[in-house]
Design a protein around this motif. Sequence first.
Motif, PDB file in Angstrom:
ATOM      1  N   MET A 236      69.568  -2.071 -32.776  1.00 21.21           N
ATOM      2  CA  MET A 236      70.421  -3.143 -32.272  1.00 21.21           C
ATOM      3  C   MET A 236      69.958  -4.503 -32.786  1.00 21.21           C
ATOM      4  O   MET A 236      70.777  -5.357 -33.142  1.00 21.21           O
ATOM      5  N   LEU A 237      68.652  -4.716 -32.840  1.00 19.18           N
ATOM      6  CA  LEU A 237      68.124  -5.988 -33.333  1.00 19.18           C
ATOM      7  C   LEU A 237      68.501  -6.212 -34.793  1.00 19.18           C
ATOM      8  O   LEU A 237      68.921  -7.312 -35.182  1.00 19.18           O
ATOM      9  N   VAL A 238      68.378  -5.170 -35.603  1.00 15.00           N
ATOM     10  CA  VAL A 238      68.732  -5.272 -37.020  1.00 15.00           C
ATOM     11  C   VAL A 238      70.207  -5.627 -37.184  1.00 15.00           C
ATOM     12  O   VAL A 238      70.578  -6.464 -38.015  1.00 15.00           O
ATOM     13  N   HIS A 239      71.068  -5.022 -36.373  1.00 16.75           N
ATOM     14  CA  HIS A 239      72.498  -5.274 -36.508  1.00 16.75           C
ATOM     15  C   HIS A 239      72.883  -6.675 -36.024  1.00 16.75           C
ATOM     16  O   HIS A 239      73.807  -7.291 -36.574  1.00 16.75           O
ATOM     17  N   ASP A 240      72.208  -7.182 -35.011  1.00 20.89           N
ATOM     18  CA  ASP A 240      72.541  -8.510 -34.500  1.00 20.89           C
ATOM     19  C   ASP A 240      72.015  -9.629 -35.390  1.00 20.89           C
ATOM     20  O   ASP A 240      72.443 -10.771 -35.268  1.00 20.89           O
ATOM     21  N   ALA A 270      72.968 -12.539 -47.861  1.00 21.91           N
ATOM     22  CA  ALA A 270      71.567 -12.212 -48.149  1.00 21.91           C
ATOM     23  C   ALA A 270      70.927 -11.471 -46.981  1.00 21.91           C
ATOM     24  O   ALA A 270      70.255 -10.443 -47.162  1.00 21.91           O
ATOM     25  N   VAL A 271      71.147 -11.969 -45.757  1.00 16.86           N
ATOM     26  CA  VAL A 271      70.564 -11.327 -44.575  1.00 16.86           C
ATOM     27  C   VAL A 271      71.166  -9.939 -44.374  1.00 16.86           C
ATOM     28  O   VAL A 271      70.454  -8.977 -44.050  1.00 16.86           O
ATOM     29  N   PHE A 272      72.483  -9.821 -44.589  1.00 18.91           N
ATOM     30  CA  PHE A 272      73.151  -8.525 -44.427  1.00 18.91           C
ATOM     31  C   PHE A 272      72.569  -7.494 -45.381  1.00 18.91           C
ATOM     32  O   PHE A 272      72.256  -6.363 -44.981  1.00 18.91           O
ATOM     33  N   ILE A 273      72.441  -7.864 -46.643  1.00 23.73           N
ATOM     34  CA  ILE A 273      71.952  -6.919 -47.647  1.00 23.73           C
ATOM     35  C   ILE A 273      70.514  -6.497 -47.353  1.00 23.73           C
ATOM     36  O   ILE A 273      70.166  -5.310 -47.432  1.00 23.73           O
ATOM     37  N   VAL A 274      69.675  -7.459 -46.970  1.00 22.17           N
ATOM     38  CA  VAL A 274      68.279  -7.135 -46.679  1.00 22.17           C
ATOM     39  C   VAL A 274      68.159  -6.238 -45.445  1.00 22.17           C
ATOM     40  O   VAL A 274      67.429  -5.236 -45.455  1.00 22.17           O
ATOM     41  N   VAL A 278      68.455  -2.434 -46.935  1.00 27.52           N
ATOM     42  CA  VAL A 278      67.036  -2.243 -47.242  1.00 27.52           C
ATOM     43  C   VAL A 278      66.274  -1.798 -45.991  1.00 27.52           C
ATOM     44  O   VAL A 278      65.774  -0.678 -45.915  1.00 27.52           O
ATOM     45  N   ILE A 279      66.195  -2.684 -44.993  1.00 30.86           N
ATOM     46  CA  ILE A 279      65.406  -2.373 -43.796  1.00 30.86           C
ATOM     47  C   ILE A 279      65.984  -1.177 -43.044  1.00 30.86           C
ATOM     48  O   ILE A 279      65.241  -0.257 -42.665  1.00 30.86           O
ATOM     49  N   PHE A 280      67.297  -1.176 -42.827  1.00 26.59           N
ATOM     50  CA  PHE A 280      67.892  -0.098 -42.033  1.00 26.59           C
ATOM     51  C   PHE A 280      67.703   1.282 -42.673  1.00 26.59           C
ATOM     52  O   PHE A 280      67.194   2.198 -42.023  1.00 26.59           O
ATOM     53  N   PRO A 281      68.088   1.479 -43.939  1.00 27.45           N
ATOM     54  CA  PRO A 281      67.937   2.827 -44.507  1.00 27.45           C
ATOM     55  C   PRO A 281      66.497   3.192 -44.872  1.00 27.45           C
ATOM     56  O   PRO A 281      66.075   4.332 -44.651  1.00 27.45           O
ATOM     57  N   PHE A 282      65.742   2.242 -45.439  1.00 30.79           N
ATOM     58  CA  PHE A 282      64.433   2.584 -45.987  1.00 30.79           C
ATOM     59  C   PHE A 282      63.280   2.425 -44.994  1.00 30.79           C
ATOM     60  O   PHE A 282      62.175   2.900 -45.258  1.00 30.79           O
ATOM     61  N   CYS A 314      77.061   4.295 -44.043  1.00 33.52           N
ATOM     62  CA  CYS A 314      78.234   4.363 -44.932  1.00 33.52           C
ATOM     63  C   CYS A 314      79.127   3.142 -44.734  1.00 33.52           C
ATOM     64  O   CYS A 314      79.660   2.577 -45.704  1.00 33.52           O
ATOM     65  N   LEU A 315      79.300   2.723 -43.480  1.00 29.65           N
ATOM     66  CA  LEU A 315      80.080   1.522 -43.200  1.00 29.65           C
ATOM     67  C   LEU A 315      79.389   0.281 -43.762  1.00 29.65           C
ATOM     68  O   LEU A 315      80.040  -0.627 -44.281  1.00 29.65           O
ATOM     69  N   HIS A 316      78.051   0.253 -43.681  1.00 33.17           N
ATOM     70  CA  HIS A 316      77.305  -0.871 -44.252  1.00 33.17           C
ATOM     71  C   HIS A 316      77.575  -0.984 -45.754  1.00 33.17           C
ATOM     72  O   HIS A 316      77.773  -2.083 -46.278  1.00 33.17           O
ATOM     73  N   ILE A 317      77.575   0.139 -46.439  1.00 37.80           N
ATOM     74  CA  ILE A 317      77.811   0.136 -47.889  1.00 37.80           C
ATOM     75  C   ILE A 317      79.233  -0.335 -48.188  1.00 37.80           C
ATOM     76  O   ILE A 317      79.464  -1.139 -49.107  1.00 37.80           O
TER      77      ILE A 317
END
Length: 386
Positions: A236-240, A270-274, A278-282, A314-317
Amino acid sequence: MLQDFSEWFWQERLWFPKGLGWADLEDRDGRVYAKAQDLWVAFPIAVAFLIIRQIFERTVATPLASLLGVKETVRLKAPHNPTLESYYCNVAKNPSQTSIASLCKQTGHSERQVQRWFRRRRNQDRPSLLKKFREASWRFTFYLLAFIAGLAALIDKPWLYDLKEMWEGFPVLTLLPSQYWYYMIELGFYGSLLFSVASDVKRKDFKEQIVHHVATILLISFSWCVNYIRAGTLIMLVHDSADYFLESAKMFNYAGWRNACNYIFIVFAAVFIVTRLVIFPFRIIYCTWIYPITIYEPFFGYYFFNGLLMVLQCLHIFWAVLIIKMAVRFLTNNEKVDDERSDKDETDSSEDEEMEPEKKDIKKNGPVQNGHSIHNNNHNHHGKTE
């Protein structure tokens, strides 16, 4: 039958590693654990959010819109025509060339007049700038406060820095008051979004938004029931962390503040991509997909939880592709950022020669209707993210 289904659905071998079960999550020795029935608390919270939103939009967002100079475009209304209205409501909003020819015969209008009527009628159904601004203001306020609250709740927790700590002692993880309220408020908010989806601004990714809301609600609810709470709070923190940048960019876009909108959007991208690519999947998915099987054998709940995370990824991509297209266009051509998802007004300017004589005269002398100037639909403030 419902009792049999409930017993089958909640059987321990589905939701817990071998040797663990619901008995391990019973309150004892002052330790409190999450319970499925707690999720009912989110329902009145969702209703409260709907009420608070109405108050916020009227008392805060509307005056703020006026302060920032959000200017409404007064749209030309399609004249009343029962035949065309019936076709619009019951058949199609964008008639084919063959249908237009048929409607011309039925109404006695020219092809140009019928086309103009449908353009104006579609414009009438599009949300106003004020509605879009108020919606963006509400989401900006929630996402910003939720991110700050989530960060405050997690800043001193070891699993924020060492993700393997998510599973330390699982599933016997004591529920903290901050985790309880973080979960209930987030679940209530996404529930309110699902309740209001019919009245909110609809975009081209409407179906993806529905999938996102449903997947998020399932993910929050499931992680609560089986005590994946540490992982859930991190997700939740990553998404917010990025969403409030997007909503603030929308607000400045609707106000016509082009530079502020564009540069905030670049920060958002930039924040979305990181965070999402990056952080969410890896980091997070790695510690929910790879690390747990080094501790216990895989089970259905493990696959179900990670399956929901993959749906979100998948939605993020999907969204990242749209975001990158807009960001590249701005950085390379210095163009105004346009939202690939937006549904923009259609202009009537090319039809001036078809306007009735009396309307031509009004237009030449400076159109006024009910004391207010009528703005041509060419003059709009649609920039990025509608």
